[in-house]
Design a protein around this motif. Sequence first.
Motif, PDB file in Angstrom:
ATOM      1  N   PHE A  16      36.983  28.011   0.361  1.00 38.73           N
ATOM      2  CA  PHE A  16      36.798  26.955   1.346  1.00 38.73           C
ATOM      3  C   PHE A  16      35.572  27.236   2.189  1.00 38.73           C
ATOM      4  CE2 PHE A  16      40.675  24.514   0.924  1.00 38.73           C
ATOM      5  CZ  PHE A  16      41.512  25.379   0.251  1.00 38.73           C
ATOM      6  N   LYS A  17      34.969  26.188   2.640  1.00 37.31           N
ATOM      7  CA  LYS A  17      33.835  26.269   3.552  1.00 37.31           C
ATOM      8  C   LYS A  17      34.355  25.814   4.911  1.00 37.31           C
ATOM      9  CE  LYS A  17      29.284  24.263   4.204  1.00 37.31           C
ATOM     10  NZ  LYS A  17      28.164  25.025   3.711  1.00 37.31           N
ATOM     11  N   LEU A  18      34.086  26.599   5.948  1.00 35.10           N
ATOM     12  CA  LEU A  18      34.542  26.276   7.302  1.00 35.10           C
ATOM     13  C   LEU A  18      33.497  25.425   8.017  1.00 35.10           C
ATOM     14  CD1 LEU A  18      36.376  26.577   9.801  1.00 35.10           C
ATOM     15  CD2 LEU A  18      35.199  28.727  10.272  1.00 35.10           C
ATOM     16  N   ILE A  19      33.936  24.307   8.551  1.00 36.99           N
ATOM     17  CA  ILE A  19      33.074  23.455   9.375  1.00 36.99           C
ATOM     18  C   ILE A  19      33.770  23.334  10.722  1.00 36.99           C
ATOM     19  CG2 ILE A  19      31.952  21.220   9.605  1.00 36.99           C
ATOM     20  CD1 ILE A  19      32.307  20.873   6.575  1.00 36.99           C
ATOM     21  N   ARG A  20      33.112  23.777  11.760  1.00 38.84           N
ATOM     22  CA  ARG A  20      33.711  23.755  13.103  1.00 38.84           C
ATOM     23  C   ARG A  20      33.460  22.420  13.801  1.00 38.84           C
ATOM     24  NH1 ARG A  20      35.263  28.817  14.687  1.00 38.84           N
ATOM     25  NH2 ARG A  20      34.485  30.502  13.388  1.00 38.84           N
ATOM     26  N   ASP A  21      34.431  22.045  14.630  1.00 42.35           N
ATOM     27  CA  ASP A  21      34.335  20.868  15.506  1.00 42.35           C
ATOM     28  C   ASP A  21      34.118  19.563  14.756  1.00 42.35           C
ATOM     29  OD1 ASP A  21      34.718  22.513  17.750  1.00 42.35           O
ATOM     30  OD2 ASP A  21      32.574  22.966  17.840  1.00 42.35           O
ATOM     31  N   VAL A  22      34.715  19.449  13.578  1.00 41.88           N
ATOM     32  CA  VAL A  22      34.682  18.178  12.843  1.00 41.88           C
ATOM     33  C   VAL A  22      36.079  17.878  12.316  1.00 41.88           C
ATOM     34  CG1 VAL A  22      32.255  18.375  12.171  1.00 41.88           C
ATOM     35  CG2 VAL A  22      34.031  19.199  10.633  1.00 41.88           C
ATOM     36  N   ASP A  23      36.282  16.604  12.023  1.00 44.11           N
ATOM     37  CA  ASP A  23      37.570  16.164  11.511  1.00 44.11           C
ATOM     38  C   ASP A  23      37.322  15.078  10.481  1.00 44.11           C
ATOM     39  OD1 ASP A  23      40.264  15.741  11.112  1.00 44.11           O
ATOM     40  OD2 ASP A  23      40.724  15.235  13.190  1.00 44.11           O
ATOM     41  N   TYR A  24      38.288  14.864   9.617  1.00 49.09           N
ATOM     42  CA  TYR A  24      38.268  13.749   8.682  1.00 49.09           C
ATOM     43  C   TYR A  24      39.417  12.841   9.068  1.00 49.09           C
ATOM     44  CZ  TYR A  24      34.970  16.248   5.719  1.00 49.09           C
ATOM     45  OH  TYR A  24      33.874  16.894   5.236  1.00 49.09           O
ATOM     46  N   PHE A  25      39.136  11.580   9.201  1.00 43.06           N
ATOM     47  CA  PHE A  25      40.163  10.632   9.608  1.00 43.06           C
ATOM     48  C   PHE A  25      40.729   9.875   8.417  1.00 43.06           C
ATOM     49  CE2 PHE A  25      37.466  11.087  13.437  1.00 43.06           C
ATOM     50  CZ  PHE A  25      38.413  11.712  14.244  1.00 43.06           C
ATOM     51  N   THR A  26      40.735  10.527   7.268  1.00 40.31           N
ATOM     52  CA  THR A  26      41.287   9.901   6.075  1.00 40.31           C
ATOM     53  C   THR A  26      42.770  10.236   5.972  1.00 40.31           C
ATOM     54  OG1 THR A  26      40.639  11.810   4.776  1.00 40.31           O
ATOM     55  CG2 THR A  26      39.082   9.970   4.858  1.00 40.31           C
ATOM     56  N   ALA A  27      43.387   9.761   4.917  1.00 37.60           N
ATOM     57  CA  ALA A  27      44.838   9.910   4.743  1.00 37.60           C
ATOM     58  C   ALA A  27      45.252  11.374   4.683  1.00 37.60           C
ATOM     59  CB  ALA A  27      45.267   9.192   3.472  1.00 37.60           C
ATOM     60  N   ASP A  28      46.335  11.666   5.387  1.00 35.56           N
ATOM     61  CA  ASP A  28      46.917  13.005   5.344  1.00 35.56           C
ATOM     62  C   ASP A  28      47.830  13.121   4.137  1.00 35.56           C
ATOM     63  OD1 ASP A  28      45.669  13.420   7.759  1.00 35.56           O
ATOM     64  OD2 ASP A  28      47.492  13.285   8.964  1.00 35.56           O
ATOM     65  N   LEU A  29      47.694  14.221   3.426  1.00 35.35           N
ATOM     66  CA  LEU A  29      48.621  14.506   2.330  1.00 35.35           C
ATOM     67  C   LEU A  29      49.861  15.217   2.856  1.00 35.35           C
ATOM     68  CD1 LEU A  29      46.158  15.825  -0.380  1.00 35.35           C
ATOM     69  CD2 LEU A  29      47.467  13.710  -0.446  1.00 35.35           C
ATOM     70  N   TYR A  30      49.646  16.103   3.805  1.00 33.72           N
ATOM     71  CA  TYR A  30      50.756  16.842   4.397  1.00 33.72           C
ATOM     72  C   TYR A  30      50.358  17.277   5.796  1.00 33.72           C
ATOM     73  CZ  TYR A  30      48.041  20.934   2.908  1.00 33.72           C
ATOM     74  OH  TYR A  30      47.044  21.843   2.704  1.00 33.72           O
ATOM     75  N   HIS A  31      51.367  17.666   6.545  1.00 28.16           N
ATOM     76  CA  HIS A  31      51.171  18.159   7.908  1.00 28.16           C
ATOM     77  C   HIS A  31      52.165  19.293   8.106  1.00 28.16           C
ATOM     78  CE1 HIS A  31      52.206  17.895  12.342  1.00 28.16           C
ATOM     79  NE2 HIS A  31      50.960  18.310  12.316  1.00 28.16           N
ATOM     80  N   HIS A  32      51.678  20.447   8.512  1.00 33.49           N
ATOM     81  CA  HIS A  32      52.554  21.593   8.775  1.00 33.49           C
ATOM     82  C   HIS A  32      52.476  21.948  10.252  1.00 33.49           C
ATOM     83  CE1 HIS A  32      53.297  22.185   4.586  1.00 33.49           C
ATOM     84  NE2 HIS A  32      52.068  22.569   4.298  1.00 33.49           N
ATOM     85  N   ASN A  33      53.626  22.094  10.840  1.00 37.91           N
ATOM     86  CA  ASN A  33      53.713  22.548  12.228  1.00 37.91           C
ATOM     87  C   ASN A  33      54.870  23.528  12.284  1.00 37.91           C
ATOM     88  OD1 ASN A  33      53.597  22.873  14.957  1.00 37.91           O
ATOM     89  ND2 ASN A  33      54.320  20.841  15.469  1.00 37.91           N
ATOM     90  N   PRO A  34      54.697  24.825  12.362  1.00 39.01           N
ATOM     91  CA  PRO A  34      53.433  25.500  12.637  1.00 39.01           C
ATOM     92  C   PRO A  34      52.548  25.537  11.396  1.00 39.01           C
ATOM     93  CG  PRO A  34      55.147  27.129  12.332  1.00 39.01           C
ATOM     94  CD  PRO A  34      55.810  25.775  12.269  1.00 39.01           C
ATOM     95  N   GLY A  35      51.271  25.518  11.656  1.00 34.88           N
ATOM     96  CA  GLY A  35      50.300  25.493  10.569  1.00 34.88           C
ATOM     97  C   GLY A  35      49.864  26.886  10.187  1.00 34.88           C
TER      98      GLY A  35
END
Length: 162
Positions: free
Chosen positions: A80-99
Amino acid sequence: MIAFLVLSICLYVSILCSSIASVMVSDVEPAAAQAVVDDAVEPSVASVPAPSVAPELEPVAFEVVPFEVEEEPALKKETFKLIRDVDYFTADLYHHNPGEKEKCLADCSSNPSCKAVVFDGSMSMCWGKSMAEFEMPLHQPNADRLTYVKKDSYEEAIKKYG
């Protein structure tokens, strides 16, 4: 009134105990009961039941069947490549809490539809993202986000779509 209740309970317990005792005495075999009650009568050898002896059990031999243990093939680990302070507002496949970082990244690695994982700043929540190839360069600025994109997919999309 309370004294009557206590006496009634005591009488009930007394009757119950005597009933249990009479059942226990009636379960004794008559010859053995006579020997217990009357010491003058000697029981004959014929009247005393022989102790029961369990037949000897022979051990059962079992066959040890060898089996092969196979190593499970290692999952393809995406880098994976880390990109700080950005987000993608596309469809979520999953959500984990706690992540949990390793779980979130492993879930994305094993899912070909997953292109990125976005964490909140404290790494306590994560979202697996699906997006079209052309959407990968279209990330949105969002402070307090850490985005891990699949390196190969991201680099190919940047070359192709700029």
